[in-house]
Design a protein around this motif. Structure first.
Motif, short mmCIF file in Angstrom:
data_model
loop_
_atom_site.label_atom_id
_atom_site.label_comp_id
_atom_site.label_asym_id
_atom_site.label_seq_id
_atom_site.Cartn_x
_atom_site.Cartn_y
_atom_site.Cartn_z
N SER A 267 -15.80 1.77 6.80
CA SER A 267 -15.42 0.45 6.31
C SER A 267 -14.58 1.07 5.19
O SER A 267 -13.37 1.09 4.44
N ILE A 268 -15.61 2.39 4.88
CA ILE A 268 -14.52 3.83 3.39
C ILE A 268 -13.65 4.25 4.02
O ILE A 268 -11.73 4.13 3.10
N LEU A 269 -13.75 4.53 5.07
CA LEU A 269 -12.05 5.04 6.07
C LEU A 269 -11.08 4.31 6.38
O LEU A 269 -9.67 4.54 5.61
N ILE A 270 -11.54 2.94 6.27
CA ILE A 270 -10.44 1.97 6.96
C ILE A 270 -9.85 1.08 5.91
O ILE A 270 -8.51 1.58 5.05
N GLY A 271 -11.02 1.41 4.47
CA GLY A 271 -9.85 0.61 3.86
C GLY A 271 -9.51 1.43 2.46
O GLY A 271 -8.34 0.69 2.38
N CYS A 272 -9.83 2.47 2.60
CA CYS A 272 -9.51 3.34 1.32
C CYS A 272 -8.29 3.82 2.28
O CYS A 272 -7.10 4.32 1.37
N PHE A 273 -7.55 3.78 3.66
CA PHE A 273 -6.22 3.97 3.92
C PHE A 273 -5.65 2.93 3.85
O PHE A 273 -4.10 2.65 3.31
N ILE A 274 -6.07 2.35 4.04
CA ILE A 274 -5.05 0.98 3.86
C ILE A 274 -5.10 0.57 2.09
O ILE A 274 -3.31 0.16 2.07
N GLY A 275 -5.36 1.09 1.49
CA GLY A 275 -5.48 0.55 -0.45
C GLY A 275 -4.67 1.89 -0.45
O GLY A 275 -3.94 1.02 -1.18
N LEU A 276 -4.94 2.91 -0.01
CA LEU A 276 -4.57 3.91 -0.02
C LEU A 276 -2.68 3.83 0.56
O LEU A 276 -1.66 3.61 -0.52
N TYR A 277 -2.08 3.87 1.65
CA TYR A 277 -0.64 2.76 2.12
C TYR A 277 -0.64 1.96 1.22
O TYR A 277 0.54 1.92 1.05
N ALA A 278 -1.29 0.60 1.31
CA ALA A 278 -0.90 -0.49 0.23
C ALA A 278 0.15 0.54 -0.69
O ALA A 278 1.29 -0.58 -1.53
N SER A 279 -1.61 0.86 -1.68
CA SER A 279 -0.12 1.35 -3.11
C SER A 279 0.87 1.88 -2.82
O SER A 279 1.58 2.24 -4.05
N TYR A 280 1.16 2.66 -2.01
CA TYR A 280 2.49 3.02 -1.68
C TYR A 280 3.60 2.95 -1.53
O TYR A 280 4.58 3.58 -1.52
N ASN A 281 3.42 1.87 -1.00
CA ASN A 281 4.00 1.28 -0.37
C ASN A 281 4.21 -0.14 -1.04
O ASN A 281 3.91 -1.38 -0.15
N ARG A 282 4.39 -0.27 -2.07
CA ARG A 282 3.85 -1.42 -2.88
C ARG A 282 5.28 -2.77 -2.68
O ARG A 282 6.23 -2.21 -2.92
N GLY A 283 5.01 -3.83 -2.42
CA GLY A 283 5.90 -4.86 -2.14
C GLY A 283 6.11 -4.68 -0.72
O GLY A 283 6.57 -6.08 -0.53
N GLY A 284 5.45 -4.16 0.22
CA GLY A 284 5.55 -4.17 1.74
C GLY A 284 4.95 -5.67 2.14
O GLY A 284 4.17 -6.18 1.15
N PHE A 285 4.87 -5.29 3.58
CA PHE A 285 3.99 -6.38 4.62
C PHE A 285 2.57 -6.06 4.03
O PHE A 285 1.81 -7.15 4.09
N VAL A 286 1.81 -4.75 4.21
CA VAL A 286 0.52 -4.16 3.91
C VAL A 286 0.29 -4.46 2.59
O VAL A 286 -0.56 -5.47 2.77
N ASP A 287 0.95 -4.22 1.08
CA ASP A 287 0.10 -4.95 -0.27
C ASP A 287 0.78 -5.99 0.06
O ASP A 287 -0.39 -6.65 -1.26
N ARG A 288 1.69 -7.24 0.20
CA ARG A 288 1.46 -8.58 0.22
C ARG A 288 0.36 -9.39 1.15
O ARG A 288 -0.63 -10.26 0.77
N PHE A 289 -0.11 -8.73 1.78
CA PHE A 289 -0.70 -9.96 3.37
C PHE A 289 -1.90 -9.41 3.72
O PHE A 289 -3.52 -10.29 4.25
N MET A 290 -2.17 -8.27 4.02
CA MET A 290 -3.32 -7.52 4.06
C MET A 290 -4.70 -7.49 3.25
O MET A 290 -5.65 -7.99 3.32
N PRO A 291 -4.09 -7.53 2.13
CA PRO A 291 -5.44 -7.63 0.39
C PRO A 291 -5.64 -9.20 1.02
O PRO A 291 -7.17 -9.49 0.91
N VAL A 292 -4.61 -10.29 1.60
CA VAL A 292 -5.28 -11.53 0.91
C VAL A 292 -6.15 -12.02 2.41
O VAL A 292 -7.28 -11.95 1.95
N PHE A 293 -6.05 -11.34 3.11
CA PHE A 293 -6.46 -11.11 4.76
C PHE A 293 -8.09 -10.93 4.17
O PHE A 293 -8.85 -11.54 5.24
#
Length: 324
Positions: A113-139
């Motif tokens: 969970s740390i590896l998957i969650g940190c990767f998603i958070g890292l990608y979302a923070s560097y691509n703010r406003g993108g699909f991952v940043d908008r929808f994945m945290p809500v999911f």
């Protein structure tokens, strides 16, 4: 080194307080815990037998300080007495048979969970406003907001009961002989899939939000702007500059998760009939097995404190300012 020594003293005191609270708690209950234990089980014991059980379990008619010293001696020597539910099996033997299952499940779920969650958070923070940043945290927040018992029951009903893709429970097939053989280990992994996925789903959101928020704060620092002005690649900036500083809040969350993952498996292990500490606590409470309950609660506290001490050591390694 001084910082580590101060924290070590603090955790030693915390463990001492936890042991003391564990001693006092059953003695604050109204009535006689040993007599209530046998009465709830419908047992009719002569007074001599009950007196012998009291002495064996530490509930002797002696001054409280003598009982406390006897209890401290039993904790230090790991002689926690026999389990009432599984009499005459010692409590330490019961724990040694169940603790590896919980450590295996909690450890693998936490790491993944740390590896998957940190990767998603890292990608979302560097691509703010993108699909991952908008929808994945809500999911992931929606998944994490569901109680673990509900998530476990849904997964159990769909994948084990309805589709029959996975076994209904236990840690391995009863007809297999335990051992470090590929066949047995594969069967253990097969039985652990559903409880592992359930525990991971309840933890990933923490790492997504923790890593994303930490990275957003770090990416706004002046030294990140300077690194970009020097023409460094995005990968180098993320790995050598941003991630190293953003990982500090994650270390704190990891230390808490490692400890509370053990306590949080109570419902999951019960739903999937997994032979770990969580299911053991439920059975001990139902059977009024006070020695076993005390040992389980004390073990959870020690897991939390040890995990936090490891986090303090990692802090010193990651942040050079603490070494001064």
């Amino acid at each position: 080194m001084a910082f580590i020594l101060r924290r070590l003293v603090f955790y030693c005191v915390a463990i001492f307080v936890a042991i003391s609270f564990n001693f006092v708690l059953p003695r604050l209950m109204p009535g006689d815990p040993v007599a209530a234990m046998f009465a709830a089980a419908g047992g009719k014991m002569p007074p001599e037998t009950i007196a012998a059980y009291k002495e064996m379990l530490g509930f002797v008619d002696a001054p409280l300080w003598q009982q406390y010293l006897q209890y401290l001696q039993s904790v230090v020597t790991f002689d926690l007495g026999p389990s009432i539910m599984l009499f005459p099996t010692p409590v330490t033997e019961v724990l040694s048979n169940t603790l590896p299952w919980t450590v295996f499940l909690a450890g693998i779920a936490t790491i993944l969970s740390i590896l998957i969650g940190c990767f998603i958070g890292l990608y979302a923070s560097y691509n703010r406003g993108g699909f991952v940043d908008r929808f994945m945290p809500v999911f992931w927040q929606f998944i994490a907001s569901m109680p673990q018992a509900v998530t476990a029951l849904m997964i159990f009903f769909i994948f084990a009961l309805t589709l029959s893709w996975f076994p209904l429970g236990f840690g391995f097939d009863p007809d297999l002989e335990p051992g470090l053989r590929p066949g047995f280990l594969a069967n253990v992994a097969y039985h652990a899939v559903l409880p592992l996925v359930t525990l991971m789903l309840s933890m990933i959101a923490t790492w997504v939000f923790t890593m994303r928020n930490a990275m957003v704060n770090v990416l706004g620092e002046d030294y990140i702007a300077m690194a970009k002005a020097k023409g460094l690649s995005s990968r180098r900036i993320m790995s050598h500059y941003a991630a190293r500083n953003a990982i500090l809040p994650v270390v704190t969350a990891v230390s808490m998760a490692l400890g509370f993952a053990v306590a949080g498996q109570v419902f999951i292990e019960t739903v999937f009939n997994y032979p770990g500490i969580g299911q053991l606590i439920i059975k001990a409470v139902a059977a009024r097995d006070y020695p076993l309950m005390q040992a389980c609660f004390l073990l959870i506290v020690i897991c939390v404190l040890v995990a936090n001490f490891i986090a303090d050591i990692l802090y010193v390694w990651l942040d050079p300012r603490l070494r001064k």
